[in-house]
Design a protein around this motif. Structure first.
Motif, PDB file in Angstrom:
ATOM      1  N   PHE A 541       0.839  -1.201   0.000  1.00  0.00           N
ATOM      2  CA  PHE A 541       0.000   0.000   0.000  1.00  0.00           C
ATOM      3  C   PHE A 541       0.874   1.251   0.000  1.00  0.00           C
ATOM      4  N   LEU A 542       0.364   2.351  -0.504  1.00  0.00           N
ATOM      5  CA  LEU A 542       1.019   3.635  -0.276  1.00  0.00           C
ATOM      6  C   LEU A 542       0.852   3.929   1.217  1.00  0.00           C
ATOM      7  N   GLN A 543       1.970   4.174   1.900  1.00  0.00           N
ATOM      8  CA  GLN A 543       1.952   4.314   3.360  1.00  0.00           C
ATOM      9  C   GLN A 543       1.539   5.719   3.765  1.00  0.00           C
ATOM     10  N   ILE A 544       0.429   5.811   4.487  1.00  0.00           N
ATOM     11  CA  ILE A 544      -0.091   7.119   4.880  1.00  0.00           C
ATOM     12  C   ILE A 544       0.462   7.504   6.255  1.00  0.00           C
ATOM     13  N   PRO A 545       0.992   8.737   6.400  1.00  0.00           N
ATOM     14  CA  PRO A 545       1.609   9.127   7.681  1.00  0.00           C
ATOM     15  C   PRO A 545       0.598   9.185   8.824  1.00  0.00           C
ATOM     16  N   ALA A 546       1.062   8.867  10.022  1.00  0.00           N
ATOM     17  CA  ALA A 546       0.203   8.900  11.211  1.00  0.00           C
ATOM     18  C   ALA A 546      -0.379  10.292  11.424  1.00  0.00           C
ATOM     19  N   ASN A 547       0.396  11.329  11.103  1.00  0.00           N
ATOM     20  CA  ASN A 547      -0.091  12.704  11.294  1.00  0.00           C
ATOM     21  C   ASN A 547      -1.402  12.936  10.548  1.00  0.00           C
ATOM     22  N   TYR A 548      -1.541  12.275   9.407  1.00  0.00           N
ATOM     23  CA  TYR A 548      -2.759  12.441   8.610  1.00  0.00           C
ATOM     24  C   TYR A 548      -3.984  12.026   9.417  1.00  0.00           C
ATOM     25  N   TYR A 549      -3.881  10.917  10.134  1.00  0.00           N
ATOM     26  CA  TYR A 549      -5.046  10.419  10.857  1.00  0.00           C
ATOM     27  C   TYR A 549      -5.395  11.312  12.043  1.00  0.00           C
TER      28      TYR A 549
ATOM     29  N   SER B  42       7.077  12.045  13.092  1.00  0.00           N
ATOM     30  CA  SER B  42       6.136  12.311  14.187  1.00  0.00           C
ATOM     31  C   SER B  42       6.407  13.710  14.731  1.00  0.00           C
ATOM     32  N   PRO B  43       5.433  14.300  15.438  1.00  0.00           N
ATOM     33  CA  PRO B  43       5.670  15.622  16.037  1.00  0.00           C
ATOM     34  C   PRO B  43       6.923  15.628  16.903  1.00  0.00           C
ATOM     35  N   GLU B  44       7.149  14.554  17.638  1.00  0.00           N
ATOM     36  CA  GLU B  44       8.326  14.494  18.504  1.00  0.00           C
ATOM     37  C   GLU B  44       9.616  14.498  17.667  1.00  0.00           C
ATOM     38  N   GLU B  45       9.581  13.803  16.546  1.00  0.00           N
ATOM     39  CA  GLU B  45      10.762  13.781  15.682  1.00  0.00           C
ATOM     40  C   GLU B  45      11.027  15.152  15.059  1.00  0.00           C
ATOM     41  N   ASN B  86      -2.992  20.432  21.469  1.00  0.00           N
ATOM     42  CA  ASN B  86      -2.311  19.230  21.973  1.00  0.00           C
ATOM     43  C   ASN B  86      -1.132  18.861  21.074  1.00  0.00           C
ATOM     44  N   LEU B  87      -1.368  18.950  19.790  1.00  0.00           N
ATOM     45  CA  LEU B  87      -0.303  18.661  18.825  1.00  0.00           C
ATOM     46  C   LEU B  87       0.879  19.613  19.020  1.00  0.00           C
TER      47      LEU B  87
END
Lengths: 625, 625
Positions: A541-549, B42-45, B86-87
């Motif tokens: 799959f095209l990997q969707i970043p966690a930030n998106y969710y 990630s935000p932390e990164e 929060n972000l």
């Protein structure tokens, strides 16, 4: 209808332009003064070349800043005009365009203007020249076509008439109905140009953004309808200043231009027929209503919009990656063609042909699209009359003959016989019993996204509008890490065919063709189940970043279980007032990837808010490689 | 001054953008939400990466469509805001940009808006977040910075302040003086962008055409002066949406951006000093007046505009064609350099160096330009502080040390010691007795025309403005057979230095670098004599079509003998209210040609009406080869 085009529309030298116009089939041309001044050809050589090419020299243009001036300046202007009249004699030309004054006019007085135009008309008469006076949209005192015509009426000289230019009239939102009140003998010339509706100063808009009819948003059929009703029979000539056309291949642009006039002619006849019906001014018979006007309007074989996609074809030297992706998505391999090196893969009514006959080392790419039409032969005849290049395909006896044309981006477009149950008869060529493969199943090709070279974006809009009866939607711009992507949706009224034409940023286009990715999207009933199945079969799959969710949750306040499912399966989500949209993308092979979508309710878009995520992740994977 | 830049200005991924900003030397960045949402970090990164790079995370942006809404929507908006707060905590960020509502506001009531902003401020306070509320130029109800500030005052909460954005203020022509009345504690952020003055809708203008300070036409030093006088000390951050920058190399664009802030800082200090003098509100001493404000403004080594061209350098593997052309034009070969493989050719004070040290098979091209400056060392120091790349040249003992920098199109720019009599001391390195070569003679380099890659056109304007004190003139567009050529003149107030930056159409740029031609123009006293001499020496002139001379006669009504001379010698002609201009061009070798000009009276242009002829004939000769 006598067709014409101004040389300023095209790139190249005057000689190259004239040759291209002749090849494209124009009846005549307007000679833009600068093209002559910069040419090594003498006026006599231009005249002979035009005669040899069978091109009329219909208008010399432009003569600027004549009227509303002081007596001294008038004298100089008349001298300047006489030099041009002498030049026209050598060219064998009889009509000159005189634009309303934008720069040197200092006196706003219709009587003075009429007097000065009368002097010009008398001088023109001595040289056998007709002066077509035109109101420029940004004319200092005269910027309205009715005003220009009033001046022509005041002068009342056989060598003075007016020129109507759709851009100058429609850009100012002037009412076009009063065109019918103009004495047709006083309309010496008609110029047409389309344009996108832009809110900017009219001069810049005119000089950079005009397009050929059918490529913009002006109501040109109506404009032309009024012109025809007025009784005009002269040339209908394109005058299009466009930054891109000026840089593009001259022969190709000339064909695009010619296509626009052929299409405009048909649309004008349609408009006339429809308004005749509405107003009851003619019999209900369209051809009868057309015959009432002196200008003959040719029409084209009629086609309805396509009922759906018949198939999509991808091509590669090594097709293993394509086979793997389709298999993982849940497509079934139906068989190989009995005489050609192509495979058929299906999911419901979505048919994908994998063509193995690509050039050596050719990476996977989208090669062709098939559309269901009422009559492939008629649709093909129409496309050919619209100057679409024909694509030849070898066929054996008792195989279906595909009617193919080449789209501006070189994608092959096949016009196929549709069937009411959504199946395709040619599938039996891949094996017995496949004629009704997919009947009753709901998976279909939802849309196809094609990258367009920047030189041919407007041409593509007209191509799909005129040859395939698709309708352009308002265009969008999507940010990507390498620039904004212009995105133009073309679709049928029933939404069964949706094409997305993407204009990639120049950097991407320059780097390499294949870095700009195209895709085919398939619609299914249950995307979550489809995704699960694909995951179990090992799909990348095209990997969707966690930030998106996280952002999705902030925007839509989703049910936690649903959000977790989206995240688990790399699904994207969108919602509007009419419904919901779920989709996912595969990794890219060559320049192709696939998308699976589920439309819930009446959601009608493409998940545009998610497009930047797709672009960013694809960019990232390209750059990591 | 604390420098910043929004990630949306740049191409690439968030990681690439952050690295480029750190390399360019920014103090901090604004994180554009979409760049985070589409990032695999990630935000932390992101937080850790910023810390490692020494970049402050100064603003999270944008939060849209908050205020003036119904209670239901307010509730949803607060929930959305809380997710972002929060972000921001995870990112370690404390300031968020909230734009005035453009879409969902339905209630135009300042009291309601203030109540809703107060709720937001309270929530922000709970999370230690500061809200910078900004009036967008196209805000539905709030589009004026003073209005936004009145709302901030009404709310009077420590966590609510305002953001001033030069684009939103200057595009609407709002008066900037009242900025000084704003309580500095309530200015949470300042964004700067320049723009060309365009007459189009402000949203399109903003989203596509913003440029970095010094590349457009806004009065940014004045804007910044008012901000400084208000007492603001926070970040001054670039927010520039530009179609080209979004496609260009990220590191290079970041440097261009940084240069614009360094320049703006100097210009702001100058504006403050000059207005302090004018209004007598401070001592006449510039530094004293600067010290009155809390924000420290760094300045640069001062330079005056160059007094003239010192030399031009052309380069080739085989220099025979260049030598031949210069000899035919009447240049004298003065000698070879005593240690380098370069030749000196002169005509009066026009010095051309022919450099033989080009790569194998390299075609003739313009390589370098020298400018007469008061102090090469100071000018070089200034350019380096403006991040101009240094060009190193080998020098032997007792040779003049050239201070060189590289222009955006890679032309080498040398800062040379001028002399009052227009000679150059370094010429003795080519032979004894040449120190005063050309003294008293009048031939000079009149102008140089350089082709600019489309990605670096705006960058070039800022480079020559900031590093060399040239002034951009209004730009022009010239038609050529392969498209419109954008032409930007940069010159000194005394006209001794004139550079013409040409942006070639994309087709030309794509085909090959060398098809786009550049040239050096020399001014002489008697062009007809120069042309006759050149003809007698066998010069290949650019051949001007006969049609040109007919048109010239129609336009200017020239004396027949003079017209015949022009035609005989392939001279071009222009005239305006201030004087006359005669010029001719040589054939092209490699990518270089030469022009000889004669300015009569106070003619100040470049014969622009003749440029299309030049382009057409050059195109024709290229295509005939």
């Amino acid at each position: 209808m006598r067709t014409g085009i101004a040389t300023v529309c095209l790139s190249g030298t005057l000689k190259e332009k004239m040759q291209a116009c002749a090849i494209a089939g124009f009846d005549g041309i307007e000679i833009f003064e600068q093209d002559l001044v910069t040419s090594p050809l003498s006026p006599e050589e231009v005249r002979k070349m035009a005669a040899d090419l069978g091109l009329g020299l219909d208008l010399y243009q432009p003569f600027r800043d004549f009227d509303g001036v002081t007596p001294d300046l008038l004298k100089a202007n008349l001298k300047r005009a006489e030099a041009k009249f002498n030049l026209m004699e050598r060219l064998g030309m009889d009509t000159i365009l005189v634009c309303s004054n934008v720069a040197t006019a200092t006196i706003d007085d219709d009587h003075l203007r009429a007097e000065q135009l009368a002097e010009l008309a008398a001088l023109a008469g001595d040289h056998g020249v007709k002066v077509a006076y035109e109101a420029l949209a940004w004319g200092k005192y005269v910027n309205d076509y009715e005003h220009a015509y009033r001046l022509v009426e005041m002068v009342d000289h056989p060598n003075l008439g007016t020129c109507l230019d759709s851009f100058h009239i429609l850009s100012r939102d002037w009412d076009t109905a009063p065109i019918e009140n103009i004495n047709a003998e006083k309309i010496f010339f008609v110029q047409v140009a389309d344009a996108p509706k832009l809110s900017m100063d009219v001069l810049s808009w005119s000089r950079h953004y005009r397009v050929f009819p059918g490529e913009g948003q002006f109501e040109l059929a109506k404009f032309m309808g009024h012109v025809v009703r007025a009784g005009y029979t002269g040339p209908v000539s394109l005058e299009v200043f466009n930054d891109v056309f000026r840089q593009s291949d001259v022969e190709r642009t000339a064909v695009d231009a010619m296509r626009s006039l052929i299409w405009l002619e048909e649309q004008s006849a349609k408009w006339l027929a429809s308004t005749a019906l509405e107003t009851g001014t003619a019999a209900g018979n369209g051809s009868a209503s057309r015959r009432r006007y002196p200008m003959e309007l040719a029409t084209l074989p009629k086609v309805n919009e396509p009922a759906g996609f018949n198939f999509a074809e991808v091509k590669a030297d090594d097709t293993a990656q394509l086979e793997k992706l389709l298999g993982q998505l849940g497509f079934e391999f139906e068989g190989r063609h009995r005489t050609k090196d192509v495979q058929l893969w299906t999911m419901g009514q979505a048919r994908v042909i994998i063509n193995e006959q690509a050039a050596q080392h050719a990476e996977p790419a989208i090669a062709a699209l098939g559309f269901d039409v009422d009559s492939p032969v008629i649709a093909s005849a129409r496309a050919q009359q619209l100057k679409a290049p024909v694509v030849a395909r070898k066929v054996q006896a008792d195989e279906e003959v595909f009617q193919g044309i080449s789209a501006p981006d070189s994608t092959e477009i096949f016009l196929c016989q549709g069937s009411p149950d959504g199946t395709a008869a040619w599938t039996h060529e891949f094996g017995e019993g496949l004629e009704h493969a997919g009947a009753g199943q709901t998976a279909v090709i939802d849309h196809v996204n094609l990258a367009q070279p920047w030189q041919h974006f407007d041409e593509a809009v007209l191509f799909y509008t005129s040859a395939l009866a698709l309708e352009p939607q308002p265009f969008a711009e999507v940010p990507s890490p390498s620039g904004l992507v212009r995105s133009q949706v073309m679709q049928t009224g029933n939404k069964a065919v949706r094409l997305v034409l993407n204009l990639a940023p120049a950097q991407q286009a320059e780097k390499a063709r294949k870095t700009y990715q195209e895709h085919i999207a398939f619609a299914v009933d249950d995307l979550v189940a489809t995704a699960r199945g694909a995951r179990d079969r090992g799909l990348e799959f095209l990997q969707i970043p966690a930030n998106y969710y996280e952002d999705l949750d902030a925007r839509f306040d989703l049910e936690p279980g649903f959000l977790a499912t989206l995240k688990e399966l790399n699904l994207l989500y969108d919602r509007d007032a009419s419904g919901e949209f779920l989709h996912f993308y595969t990794a890219t092979v060559g320049s192709v990837f696939f998308e699976m979508v589920e439309r819930r309710g009446n959601y009608d878009g493409y998940g545009a808010p998610n497009a930047p995520v797709r672009h960013a992740v694809q960019y990232d994977s390209l750059h990591r490689v």
